[in-house]
Motif scaffolding. Structure first.
Motif, PDB file in Angstrom:
ATOM      1  N   VAL A 282       0.880  -1.170   0.000  1.00 18.83           N
ATOM      2  CA  VAL A 282       0.000   0.000   0.000  1.00 18.83           C
ATOM      3  C   VAL A 282       0.916   1.217   0.000  1.00 18.83           C
ATOM      4  CG1 VAL A 282      -1.752   1.270   1.271  1.00 18.83           C
ATOM      5  CG2 VAL A 282      -1.772  -1.237   1.285  1.00 18.83           C
ATOM      6  N   PHE A 283       0.804   2.033  -1.071  1.00 16.82           N
ATOM      7  CA  PHE A 283       1.724   3.151  -1.221  1.00 16.82           C
ATOM      8  C   PHE A 283       1.073   4.488  -0.897  1.00 16.82           C
ATOM      9  CE2 PHE A 283       3.446   0.008  -4.233  1.00 16.82           C
ATOM     10  CZ  PHE A 283       4.739  -0.074  -3.743  1.00 16.82           C
ATOM     11  N   TYR A 284       1.840   5.341  -0.207  1.00 12.31           N
ATOM     12  CA  TYR A 284       1.469   6.742  -0.034  1.00 12.31           C
ATOM     13  C   TYR A 284       2.503   7.575  -0.785  1.00 12.31           C
ATOM     14  CZ  TYR A 284      -1.914   5.552   3.559  1.00 12.31           C
ATOM     15  OH  TYR A 284      -3.000   5.039   4.213  1.00 12.31           O
ATOM     16  N   ALA A 285       2.014   8.579  -1.509  1.00 12.05           N
ATOM     17  CA  ALA A 285       2.904   9.500  -2.213  1.00 12.05           C
ATOM     18  C   ALA A 285       3.157  10.698  -1.306  1.00 12.05           C
ATOM     19  CB  ALA A 285       2.252   9.944  -3.515  1.00 12.05           C
ATOM     20  N   LEU A 286       4.435  11.092  -1.189  1.00 10.77           N
ATOM     21  CA  LEU A 286       4.833  12.199  -0.300  1.00 10.77           C
ATOM     22  C   LEU A 286       5.784  13.130  -1.033  1.00 10.77           C
ATOM     23  CD1 LEU A 286       5.272  13.460   2.653  1.00 10.77           C
ATOM     24  CD2 LEU A 286       7.137  11.828   2.877  1.00 10.77           C
ATOM     25  N   GLY A 287       5.690  14.424  -0.715  1.00 10.95           N
ATOM     26  CA  GLY A 287       6.671  15.384  -1.222  1.00 10.95           C
ATOM     27  C   GLY A 287       6.048  16.395  -2.161  1.00 10.95           C
ATOM     28  N   GLY A 288       5.791  17.604  -1.648  1.00  3.84           N
ATOM     29  CA  GLY A 288       5.278  18.688  -2.480  1.00  3.84           C
ATOM     30  C   GLY A 288       3.833  18.491  -2.924  1.00  3.84           C
ATOM     31  N   LEU A 289       3.051  17.688  -2.174  1.00  6.60           N
ATOM     32  CA  LEU A 289       1.673  17.386  -2.583  1.00  6.60           C
ATOM     33  C   LEU A 289       0.668  18.050  -1.648  1.00  6.60           C
ATOM     34  CD1 LEU A 289       2.035  13.555  -3.305  1.00  6.60           C
ATOM     35  CD2 LEU A 289       2.361  15.480  -4.877  1.00  6.60           C
ATOM     36  N   SER A 290      -0.589  18.081  -2.095  1.00  7.18           N
ATOM     37  CA  SER A 290      -1.678  18.543  -1.239  1.00  7.18           C
ATOM     38  C   SER A 290      -2.787  17.485  -1.302  1.00  7.18           C
ATOM     39  CB  SER A 290      -2.195  19.897  -1.724  1.00  7.18           C
ATOM     40  OG  SER A 290      -3.089  19.697  -2.796  1.00  7.18           O
ATOM     41  N   TYR A 303      -2.193   4.485  -3.010  1.00  6.05           N
ATOM     42  CA  TYR A 303      -3.516   4.452  -2.382  1.00  6.05           C
ATOM     43  C   TYR A 303      -3.801   5.805  -1.732  1.00  6.05           C
ATOM     44  CZ  TYR A 303      -6.870   4.003   1.345  1.00  6.05           C
ATOM     45  OH  TYR A 303      -7.921   4.239   2.184  1.00  6.05           O
ATOM     46  N   GLY A 304      -2.773   6.410  -1.120  1.00  6.76           N
ATOM     47  CA  GLY A 304      -3.009   7.641  -0.369  1.00  6.76           C
ATOM     48  C   GLY A 304      -1.972   8.717  -0.652  1.00  6.76           C
ATOM     49  N   VAL A 305      -2.236   9.906  -0.107  1.00  7.56           N
ATOM     50  CA  VAL A 305      -1.276  11.012  -0.204  1.00  7.56           C
ATOM     51  C   VAL A 305      -0.815  11.386   1.203  1.00  7.56           C
ATOM     52  CG1 VAL A 305      -1.851  12.075  -2.416  1.00  7.56           C
ATOM     53  CG2 VAL A 305      -3.264  12.589  -0.418  1.00  7.56           C
ATOM     54  N   ALA A 306       0.435  11.844   1.293  1.00  9.60           N
ATOM     55  CA  ALA A 306       1.012  12.218   2.581  1.00  9.60           C
ATOM     56  C   ALA A 306       1.645  13.598   2.455  1.00  9.60           C
ATOM     57  CB  ALA A 306       2.076  11.192   2.988  1.00  9.60           C
ATOM     58  N   GLY A 307       1.732  14.300   3.581  1.00 16.80           N
ATOM     59  CA  GLY A 307       2.365  15.609   3.538  1.00 16.80           C
ATOM     60  C   GLY A 307       2.355  16.280   4.892  1.00 16.80           C
ATOM     61  N   ILE A 308       2.925  17.475   4.892  1.00 15.06           N
ATOM     62  CA  ILE A 308       3.100  18.181   6.172  1.00 15.06           C
ATOM     63  C   ILE A 308       2.188  19.412   6.188  1.00 15.06           C
ATOM     64  CG2 ILE A 308       4.830  19.004   7.822  1.00 15.06           C
ATOM     65  CD1 ILE A 308       6.980  17.524   6.175  1.00 15.06           C
ATOM     66  N   ARG A 309       2.725  20.562   5.809  1.00 12.42           N
ATOM     67  CA  ARG A 309       1.963  21.814   5.952  1.00 12.42           C
ATOM     68  C   ARG A 309       0.648  21.842   5.164  1.00 12.42           C
ATOM     69  NH1 ARG A 309       3.420  25.215  10.128  1.00 12.42           N
ATOM     70  NH2 ARG A 309       5.567  24.673  10.610  1.00 12.42           N
ATOM     71  N   ALA A 310       0.670  21.329   3.958  1.00 11.80           N
ATOM     72  CA  ALA A 310      -0.543  21.410   3.123  1.00 11.80           C
ATOM     73  C   ALA A 310      -1.674  20.542   3.671  1.00 11.80           C
ATOM     74  CB  ALA A 310      -0.222  21.001   1.691  1.00 11.80           C
ATOM     75  N   PHE A 311      -1.349  19.658   4.621  1.00 17.15           N
ATOM     76  CA  PHE A 311      -2.358  18.745   5.173  1.00 17.15           C
ATOM     77  C   PHE A 311      -2.756  19.109   6.596  1.00 17.15           C
ATOM     78  CE2 PHE A 311      -2.348  15.200   2.092  1.00 17.15           C
ATOM     79  CZ  PHE A 311      -1.309  15.635   1.279  1.00 17.15           C
ATOM     80  N   TRP A 312      -1.898  19.912   7.246  1.00 16.31           N
ATOM     81  CA  TRP A 312      -2.118  20.209   8.664  1.00 16.31           C
ATOM     82  C   TRP A 312      -3.226  21.249   8.788  1.00 16.31           C
ATOM     83  CZ3 TRP A 312      -1.058  17.710  12.858  1.00 16.31           C
ATOM     84  CH2 TRP A 312      -1.108  18.347  14.104  1.00 16.31           C
ATOM     85  N   PRO A 313      -4.195  21.033   9.698  1.00 14.36           N
ATOM     86  CA  PRO A 313      -5.313  21.979   9.780  1.00 14.36           C
ATOM     87  C   PRO A 313      -4.841  23.378  10.173  1.00 14.36           C
ATOM     88  CG  PRO A 313      -5.654  20.063  11.215  1.00 14.36           C
ATOM     89  CD  PRO A 313      -4.268  19.962  10.683  1.00 14.36           C
ATOM     90  N   GLY A 314      -5.285  24.361   9.422  1.00 15.18           N
ATOM     91  CA  GLY A 314      -4.905  25.742   9.696  1.00 15.18           C
ATOM     92  C   GLY A 314      -5.536  26.230  10.987  1.00 15.18           C
ATOM     93  N   VAL A 315      -4.862  27.140  11.638  1.00 14.09           N
ATOM     94  CA  VAL A 315      -5.406  27.721  12.874  1.00 14.09           C
ATOM     95  C   VAL A 315      -6.010  29.064  12.481  1.00 14.09           C
ATOM     96  CG1 VAL A 315      -4.855  28.525  15.197  1.00 14.09           C
ATOM     97  CG2 VAL A 315      -3.644  26.558  14.218  1.00 14.09           C
ATOM     98  N   ASP A 316      -7.343  29.218  12.746  1.00 13.63           N
ATOM     99  CA  ASP A 316      -7.925  30.502  12.341  1.00 13.63           C
ATOM    100  C   ASP A 316      -8.331  31.337  13.559  1.00 13.63           C
ATOM    101  OD1 ASP A 316     -10.282  28.267  10.879  1.00 13.63           O
ATOM    102  OD2 ASP A 316     -10.242  28.880  12.994  1.00 13.63           O
TER     103      ASP A 316
END
Ligand SMILES: Nc1nc2c([nH]c(=O)n2[C@H]2C[C@H](O)[C@@H](COP(=O)(O)OP(=O)(O)OP(=O)(O)O)O2)c(=O)[nH]1
Ligand SMILES: [Mg+2]
Length: 316
Positions: A282-290, A303-316
């Motif tokens: 089962v593969f997750y793609a990571l790096g520069g994705l949203s 199967y899935g996408v992985a990431g850091i900032r583009a996935f982390w919930p924004g604080v409003d």
């Protein structure tokens, strides 16, 4: 030329992930006399030459189950080599359909709760799909530079249905138990880095191995972990190592260029597809994705996408 040198026949198959209102999955049993006979399957069949996958799926599900499919999306693609046949299996999530499935060819058809799906005997090619059904489609890496309270706020905003989380930089240290407790309480699947004893103690859903830990790990040790082991992979050597250790999940990077690793040449989607092809993980793609890249990722073997900032919930 000996028999073993002869090229294997190859087929392309499309199969449906069909759910009812309670989230149960529609499975059917293959007739005894067919290839992989007697085993359970996701209903579907061979794609005809020149036929689009959506059209083929609608045709097969009508023929086999009497369903009228009006919407489906890519779920994952598995390539598998049986001793007598090579198959490319395109699994698609059926999002809209009319009718109640019934075995129009005399085959048993059942609605099976997700928790019981893995109990069924499937063809060998189905192993990654049976696991993927229990995994989040987004794998969110906690960003660096946040304090504990900011991480907790973010964890509380993630959607446990769709997202899982990797507590990368928090995997050791005093905050881990508190963050793990928030995840468990919310039913949010979480991965811990490298330390299996800690992952067991914290009842983590998964153990994620960095390259160094992947190279040092032993299959005997990993076999004792009840959760999902995943491996960070950048090249075929790491993927081969993951396969040798019977690790079922890999996070493959970098697909696109990232600010954090400007010197690394990205794989691109074609490179990603080439690396993941014919490997039953089962593969997750990571790096520069949203999160918006999910469909593209699924069209290239993830199967899935992985990431850091583009996935982390924004604080409003
Ligand atoms: N439908 C389906 N086929 C699967 C799964 N897993 C798996 O390995 N296969 C393999 C078994 C078969 O070799 C092939 C599907 O071919 P099939 O015989 O069902 O094709 P079909 O429905 O068009 O049947 P037919 O007209 O040729 O009789 O894919 C699965 O989950 N669903
Ligand atoms: Mg069929």
């Amino acid at each position: 030329m000996s028999a073993s040198d002869e090229p294997l026949p190859e087929i392309t198959v499309v199969a449906g992930i069909i759910r009812d209102g309670e989230g149960r999955l529609c499975l059917s049993r293959r007739p005894e006399h067919k290839h992989q006979g007697g085993l359970w399957e996701f209903p579907g069949g061979k794609v005809e030459p020149g036929e689009a996958l959506d059209v083929a799926l609608a045709r097969e599900l009508h023929e086999e189950l009497g369903l009228d499919v009006t919407g489906c999306e890519p779920f994952m693609t598995v390539r598998h080599r049986y001793p007598d046949l090579k198959v490319t299996l395109h699994f698609r999530e059926v999002s809209r359909y009319g009718g109640e499935p019934h075995g129009r060819e005399g085959q048993p058809v059942e609605w099976v709760p997700l928790a019981d799906v893995t109990e069924r005997a499937f063809p060998a090619a189905n192993r990654p799909v049976a696991l993927a059904l229990r995994l989040p489609q987004e794998w969110v890496v906690v960003p660096e530079g946040l304090d504990e309270q900011a991480v907790i706020t973010g964890l509380e905003r993630l959607d446990p249905q769709r997202q899982g989380v990797y507590l990368r930089n928090w995997s050791q240290g005093p905050s881990l138990s508190r963050l793990a407790a928030v995840c468990r309480e919310r039913g949010l699947r979480f991965w811990i880095r490298d330390d299996m004893a800690l992952a067991v103690r914290e009842e983590a859903s998964g153990l994620h191995l960095s390259r160094r830990a992947l190279m040092a790990a032993s299959a005997a040790e990993l076999g004792g972990f009840a959760g999902v082991v995943s491996a960070a992979c950048h090249d075929s050597r790491a993927l081969e190592r993951a396969l040798a250790l019977d690790i079922p999940m890999a996070v493959v990077s970098p697909v696109a260029a990232t600010a954090t690793h400007p010197d690394v040449v990205p794989l691109g989607w074609d490179g990603f597809a080439a690396l993941t092809e014919v490997r039953p993980l089962v593969f997750y793609a990571l790096g520069g994705l949203s999160p918006d890249d999910l469909t593209t990722a699924r069209e290239h073997g993830a199967y899935g996408v992985a990431g850091i900032r583009a996935f982390w919930p924004g604080v409003d």
